[in-house]
Design a protein around this motif. Structure first.
Motif, PDB file in Angstrom:
ATOM      1  N   PHE A 174      28.029 -48.959  26.508  1.00  0.00           N
ATOM      2  CA  PHE A 174      27.794 -47.558  26.846  1.00  0.00           C
ATOM      3  C   PHE A 174      26.320 -47.198  26.965  1.00  0.00           C
ATOM      4  O   PHE A 174      25.994 -46.102  27.404  1.00  0.00           O
ATOM      5  CB  PHE A 174      28.515 -46.633  25.861  1.00  0.00           C
ATOM      6  CG  PHE A 174      29.996 -46.564  26.112  1.00  0.00           C
ATOM      7  CD1 PHE A 174      30.499 -45.837  27.172  1.00  0.00           C
ATOM      8  CD2 PHE A 174      30.887 -47.260  25.311  1.00  0.00           C
ATOM      9  CE1 PHE A 174      31.864 -45.779  27.429  1.00  0.00           C
ATOM     10  CE2 PHE A 174      32.250 -47.206  25.556  1.00  0.00           C
ATOM     11  CZ  PHE A 174      32.744 -46.464  26.620  1.00  0.00           C
TER      12      PHE A 174
ATOM     13  N   LYS B  90      25.852 -46.424  34.280  1.00  0.00           N
ATOM     14  CA  LYS B  90      25.615 -45.063  33.787  1.00  0.00           C
ATOM     15  C   LYS B  90      24.768 -44.310  34.803  1.00  0.00           C
ATOM     16  O   LYS B  90      23.800 -44.826  35.342  1.00  0.00           O
ATOM     17  CB  LYS B  90      24.904 -45.118  32.440  1.00  0.00           C
ATOM     18  CG  LYS B  90      24.905 -43.779  31.729  1.00  0.00           C
ATOM     19  CD  LYS B  90      24.423 -43.916  30.302  1.00  0.00           C
ATOM     20  CE  LYS B  90      25.501 -44.283  29.366  1.00  0.00           C
ATOM     21  NZ  LYS B  90      26.342 -43.270  28.829  1.00  0.00           N
TER      22      LYS B  90
ATOM     23  N   ASN C 193      31.869 -41.508  27.975  1.00  0.00           N
ATOM     24  CA  ASN C 193      30.478 -41.927  27.821  1.00  0.00           C
ATOM     25  C   ASN C 193      30.151 -42.579  26.488  1.00  0.00           C
ATOM     26  O   ASN C 193      29.006 -42.930  26.251  1.00  0.00           O
ATOM     27  CB  ASN C 193      29.553 -40.717  28.011  1.00  0.00           C
ATOM     28  CG  ASN C 193      29.561 -40.246  29.438  1.00  0.00           C
ATOM     29  OD1 ASN C 193      29.205 -40.988  30.341  1.00  0.00           O
ATOM     30  ND2 ASN C 193      29.998 -39.024  29.658  1.00  0.00           N
ATOM     31  N   ASP C 194      31.150 -42.731  25.604  1.00  0.00           N
ATOM     32  CA  ASP C 194      30.868 -43.412  24.340  1.00  0.00           C
ATOM     33  C   ASP C 194      32.132 -44.065  23.788  1.00  0.00           C
ATOM     34  O   ASP C 194      33.246 -43.767  24.223  1.00  0.00           O
ATOM     35  CB  ASP C 194      30.221 -42.482  23.311  1.00  0.00           C
ATOM     36  CG  ASP C 194      31.102 -41.344  22.858  1.00  0.00           C
ATOM     37  OD1 ASP C 194      32.263 -41.594  22.480  1.00  0.00           O
ATOM     38  OD2 ASP C 194      30.636 -40.183  22.879  1.00  0.00           O
TER      39      ASP C 194
ATOM     40  N   THR D 258      35.732 -38.723  32.278  1.00  0.00           N
ATOM     41  CA  THR D 258      34.496 -39.489  32.261  1.00  0.00           C
ATOM     42  C   THR D 258      34.212 -39.777  30.803  1.00  0.00           C
ATOM     43  O   THR D 258      34.042 -38.857  30.009  1.00  0.00           O
ATOM     44  CB  THR D 258      33.344 -38.679  32.891  1.00  0.00           C
ATOM     45  OG1 THR D 258      33.713 -38.324  34.222  1.00  0.00           O
ATOM     46  CG2 THR D 258      32.069 -39.492  32.930  1.00  0.00           C
TER      47      THR D 258
ATOM     48  N   MET E 205      29.414 -46.411  31.996  1.00  0.00           N
ATOM     49  CA  MET E 205      30.314 -45.321  31.667  1.00  0.00           C
ATOM     50  C   MET E 205      31.690 -45.685  32.212  1.00  0.00           C
ATOM     51  O   MET E 205      31.826 -46.610  33.016  1.00  0.00           O
ATOM     52  CB  MET E 205      29.820 -44.002  32.250  1.00  0.00           C
ATOM     53  CG  MET E 205      29.621 -44.004  33.745  1.00  0.00           C
ATOM     54  SD  MET E 205      28.700 -42.603  34.373  1.00  0.00           S
ATOM     55  CE  MET E 205      29.942 -41.347  34.398  1.00  0.00           C
TER      56      MET E 205
END
Length: 115
Positions: free
Chosen positions: A50, A107, A23-24, A21, A54
């Motif tokens: 982001f 997200k 996320n950035d 996963t 995600m």
């Protein structure tokens, strides 16, 4: 919740099955750094916002040739269940590859689980 397909390829650099996963942007660039280290030119890094999205990556591990697919199986207030599917690639039958598939989704703070 909808998954949006981003990319798939036969080389992930991960010999074992793994779910990521991301996320950035830094995590995404790190993943692509690993898969692009032996490619010239490398795979382009997809654009992801982001703040709103995600990325989910399924690295299939060191397996016989197969395509990987993820889909949303169901969701609860706290968990998002994703269904894994492997489809054999007949023209590569017998080849050993380390495939991956990458999706983006809105997200969420839900826990993502794979079945």
């Amino acid at each position: 919740m909808e998954l949006t397909f981003l990319l798939e390829d036969n080389y992930s650099g991960h010999d074992k099955e793994e779910f990521l996963t991301i996320n950035d942007q830094n995590e995404l660039e790190k993943f692509f750094g690993k898969i692009n280290r032996t490619r010239k030119p490398g795979l382009p890094i997809p654009e992801v916002d982001f703040k709103k999205e995600m990325v989910i990556v399924w690295c299939g591990g060191n397996k016989d040739a197969s395509k990987l697919r993820l889909s949303v199986k169901n969701t609860t207030d706290q968990i998002l269940f994703l269904k894994k599917e492997r489809m054999t690639i007949s023209n590569l039958k017998g080849a050993v590859i380390t495939p991956f598939v990458m999706y983006k989704l809105p997200k969420t703070h839900k826990v993502v689980k794979f079945k």
